[in-house]
Design a protein around this motif. Structure first.
Motif, PDB file in Angstrom:
ATOM      1  N   UNK A 162       0.904  -1.194   0.015  1.00 18.93           N
ATOM      2  CA  UNK A 162      -0.057   0.005  -0.155  1.00 18.93           C
ATOM      3  C   UNK A 162       0.850   1.348   0.051  1.00 18.93           C
ATOM      4  N   UNK A 163       1.943   1.189   0.631  1.00 15.88           N
ATOM      5  CA  UNK A 163       2.693   2.516   0.901  1.00 15.88           C
ATOM      6  C   UNK A 163       3.491   2.752  -0.458  1.00 15.88           C
ATOM      7  N   UNK A 164       3.564   1.655  -1.523  1.00 14.81           N
ATOM      8  CA  UNK A 164       4.088   2.009  -2.651  1.00 14.81           C
ATOM      9  C   UNK A 164       2.904   2.285  -3.650  1.00 14.81           C
ATOM     10  N   UNK A 165       1.728   2.500  -3.271  1.00 17.96           N
ATOM     11  CA  UNK A 165       0.700   2.815  -4.294  1.00 17.96           C
ATOM     12  C   UNK A 165      -0.032   1.796  -4.854  1.00 17.96           C
ATOM     13  N   UNK A 166       0.439   0.393  -4.558  1.00 21.68           N
ATOM     14  CA  UNK A 166      -0.217  -0.784  -5.222  1.00 21.68           C
ATOM     15  C   UNK A 166      -1.238  -1.154  -4.195  1.00 21.68           C
ATOM     16  N   UNK A 167      -2.109  -2.180  -4.852  1.00 22.05           N
ATOM     17  CA  UNK A 167      -3.018  -2.849  -3.768  1.00 22.05           C
ATOM     18  C   UNK A 167      -2.749  -4.273  -3.495  1.00 22.05           C
ATOM     19  N   UNK A 168      -2.866  -4.587  -2.381  1.00 22.24           N
ATOM     20  CA  UNK A 168      -2.643  -6.035  -1.870  1.00 22.24           C
ATOM     21  C   UNK A 168      -3.950  -7.023  -2.445  1.00 22.24           C
ATOM     22  N   UNK A 169      -3.715  -7.985  -2.795  1.00 23.82           N
ATOM     23  CA  UNK A 169      -4.787  -8.949  -3.229  1.00 23.82           C
ATOM     24  C   UNK A 169      -4.762 -10.166  -2.307  1.00 23.82           C
ATOM     25  N   UNK A 170      -5.510 -10.454  -1.554  1.00 24.38           N
ATOM     26  CA  UNK A 170      -5.613 -11.435  -0.643  1.00 24.38           C
ATOM     27  C   UNK A 170      -5.826 -12.882  -0.842  1.00 24.38           C
ATOM     28  N   UNK A 171      -4.979 -13.874  -0.627  1.00 27.56           N
ATOM     29  CA  UNK A 171      -5.641 -15.240  -1.075  1.00 27.56           C
ATOM     30  C   UNK A 171      -5.640 -15.979   0.419  1.00 27.56           C
ATOM     31  N   UNK A 172      -6.566 -16.945   0.396  1.00 30.56           N
ATOM     32  CA  UNK A 172      -6.671 -17.644   1.579  1.00 30.56           C
ATOM     33  C   UNK A 172      -5.616 -18.475   1.886  1.00 30.56           C
ATOM     34  N   UNK A 173      -5.537 -19.216   2.917  1.00 28.26           N
ATOM     35  CA  UNK A 173      -4.419 -20.152   3.336  1.00 28.26           C
ATOM     36  C   UNK A 173      -4.564 -21.653   3.436  1.00 28.26           C
ATOM     37  N   UNK A 174      -3.563 -22.293   3.383  1.00 26.44           N
ATOM     38  CA  UNK A 174      -3.981 -23.739   3.412  1.00 26.44           C
ATOM     39  C   UNK A 174      -4.147 -24.111   5.024  1.00 26.44           C
ATOM     40  N   UNK A 175      -5.182 -24.807   5.340  1.00 25.32           N
ATOM     41  CA  UNK A 175      -5.360 -25.133   6.826  1.00 25.32           C
ATOM     42  C   UNK A 175      -4.531 -26.022   7.647  1.00 25.32           C
ATOM     43  N   UNK A 176      -3.700 -26.493   6.867  1.00 26.03           N
ATOM     44  CA  UNK A 176      -2.592 -27.547   7.672  1.00 26.03           C
ATOM     45  C   UNK A 176      -1.412 -26.316   7.867  1.00 26.03           C
ATOM     46  N   UNK A 177      -0.774 -25.844   6.754  1.00 24.36           N
ATOM     47  CA  UNK A 177       0.513 -25.217   7.129  1.00 24.36           C
ATOM     48  C   UNK A 177       0.405 -23.774   7.340  1.00 24.36           C
ATOM     49  N   UNK A 178      -0.871 -23.132   7.123  1.00 30.01           N
ATOM     50  CA  UNK A 178      -1.035 -21.721   7.377  1.00 30.01           C
ATOM     51  C   UNK A 178      -0.519 -20.908   6.297  1.00 30.01           C
ATOM     52  N   UNK A 179       0.046 -21.315   5.276  1.00 28.46           N
ATOM     53  CA  UNK A 179       0.564 -20.660   4.234  1.00 28.46           C
ATOM     54  C   UNK A 179      -0.132 -20.394   3.107  1.00 28.46           C
ATOM     55  N   UNK A 180      -0.130 -19.713   2.338  1.00 27.30           N
ATOM     56  CA  UNK A 180      -0.887 -19.048   1.078  1.00 27.30           C
ATOM     57  C   UNK A 180      -1.370 -20.372   0.364  1.00 27.30           C
ATOM     58  N   UNK A 181      -2.416 -20.606   0.058  1.00 37.35           N
ATOM     59  CA  UNK A 181      -3.040 -21.777  -0.505  1.00 37.35           C
ATOM     60  C   UNK A 181      -2.732 -21.539  -1.997  1.00 37.35           C
ATOM     61  N   UNK A 182      -1.746 -22.435  -2.785  1.00 43.00           N
ATOM     62  CA  UNK A 182      -1.251 -21.959  -4.007  1.00 43.00           C
ATOM     63  C   UNK A 182      -2.396 -22.554  -4.852  1.00 43.00           C
ATOM     64  N   UNK A 183      -3.177 -23.343  -4.643  1.00 43.40           N
ATOM     65  CA  UNK A 183      -4.312 -23.646  -5.448  1.00 43.40           C
ATOM     66  C   UNK A 183      -5.257 -22.581  -5.991  1.00 43.40           C
ATOM     67  N   UNK A 184      -5.286 -21.503  -4.794  1.00 43.29           N
ATOM     68  CA  UNK A 184      -6.128 -20.363  -5.200  1.00 43.29           C
ATOM     69  C   UNK A 184      -5.405 -19.059  -5.870  1.00 43.29           C
TER      70      UNK A 184
END
Length: 369
Positions: free
Chosen positions: A95-117
């Motif tokens: 956001x500070x750079x003027x861009x927009x964060x686009x959020x992708x849900x997480x994997x329920x096991x690892x808590x990391x970003x769900x690559x399938x989404x």
């Protein structure tokens, strides 16, 4: 009643106290306090440890993200895909750079970003992906890099919590186009104040970050770009050099204690951390899930056991990001985990008897409830 902290920085410091004081004295005697020989040596040591060409020390982990994205050309109108289940800085810098964060849900096991989404969120405005190796567990980097290559995207590994972790035998920080670390005091490699670093194998990117961190100047007083005042402190670098030598031992100590927790908590209602087989999880935090999290945490607090919630409000639900229009339930796994997960005490110096006592207290809670 003996209080058990979530993290004991004094216990970590005690055995290396004299070495740390000698390192501080060396800096004082040298009289070079900004961008001196300790910073240069520490950068070289981290680069060697991780296995990259370039390591650039900056003021903190947030600036590391900011400067890396800026150097990669992220700016107004761009979109950057990342996870909502992380510390605020990951999205804040976008956001500070003027861009927009686009959020992708997480994997329920690892808590990391769900690559399938991820692919469904890529548009013609997407410029970068920031996977976060949350709690010291590496994200699925092969799939992320394949997507990035197919769509010509920059990948910045947010490795603030993951220095020393590995993915398929490779150190985290060598898999994306660049990676960032934080040396905030509570990190696995923590300083005695703020500090951060960007690592990369990209010569051009490294050169840009080096210029950006000193007001966009090269040489001094000659400015080719608008930059920042973001330099790793010489005193911090000197002390971090001492601590880097112990990092693998400390990480292994965390892993051993996490394994003990896993074994002892097997017969309780808690969900213990999942660690993928092909990666080395370094347990920056030992995160468990509980249906009755808040009541259990209150009970542990009564018994002198510290706990912590990471993170109570996912980023897409933060007030500042409400204009992005994410409805409640739009990223259900992140929202679910924000209400269920919490951290138990974990550090390399934590005595095994103390872990037994913590687990006994948890079992006592469930016996009474």
């Amino acid at each position: 009643m003996k209080k058990i902290p979530l993290l004991d920085l004094k216990a970590q410091m005690a055995p290396i106290r004299e070495e740390l004081l000698q390192a501080v004295a060396k800096v004082l005697d040298n009289g070079q306090y900004i961008m001196g020989p300790e910073v240069k040596a520490f950068e070289e040591e981290v680069a060697r440890y991780v296995g990259v060409k370039h390591a650039i020390g900056v003021a903190n982990g947030t600036d590391a993200l900011l400067l890396a994205l800026d150097a990669a050309g992220v700016g107004a109108g761009d979109e950057v895909i990342t996870t909502p289940f992380t510390f605020f800085a990951t999205a804040e810098v976008v956001s500070q750079l003027g861009a927009t964060p686009v959020f992708v849900d997480i994997d329920e096991k690892t808590y990391n970003i769900d690559v399938k989404q991820i692919e469904a969120k890529i548009t013609d405005k997407t410029k970068a992906i920031i996977p976060v190796h949350i709690f010291g567990q590496p994200a699925n980097m092969d799939e992320i890099m394949a997507l990035a290559e197919a769509h010509n995207l920059f990948v910045l590994e947010d490795s603030a919590q993951a220095l020393g972790s590995e993915y398929k035998g490779r150190k985290i920080g060598t898999l994306g186009h660049a990676a960032t670390y934080s040396f905030f005091p509570t990190k696995n490699l923590g300083g005695y104040g703020d500090g951060g670093m960007v690592v990369t194998n990209d010569d051009e990117l490294a050169q840009k970050i080096r210029i950006l961190r000193v007001h966009g100047s090269n040489p001094k007083y000659y400015h080719s770009m608008i930059g920042y005042n973001s330099r790793l402190d010489e005193m911090q670098a000197a002390m971090l050099r001492i601590k880097l030598r112990h990092l693998d031992d400390w990480n292994n100590g965390r892993r051993e204690r996490a394994a003990l927790y896993n074994e002892l908590l097997k017969d309780t209602p808690l969900v213990t951390p999942y660690a993928a087989e092909d990666r080395k999880h370094i347990y920056h935090l030992y995160i468990v899930q509980a249906d009755d999290r808040d009541q259990l945490m209150a009970y542990l607090k009564e018994k002198g056991i510290s706990t912590g919630v990471y993170y109570p409000v996912p980023l897409h639900q933060q007030d500042v990001y409400k204009p992005l229009g994410y409805e409640k339930g739009s990223l259900p796994v992140s929202e679910y985990m924000s209400n269920r997960t919490f951290a138990l005490p974990l550090y390399a110096e934590l005595e095994t008897e103390t872990i037994h006592m913590i687990v006994d207290t948890i079992k006592e809670y469930y016996a009474n409830n």
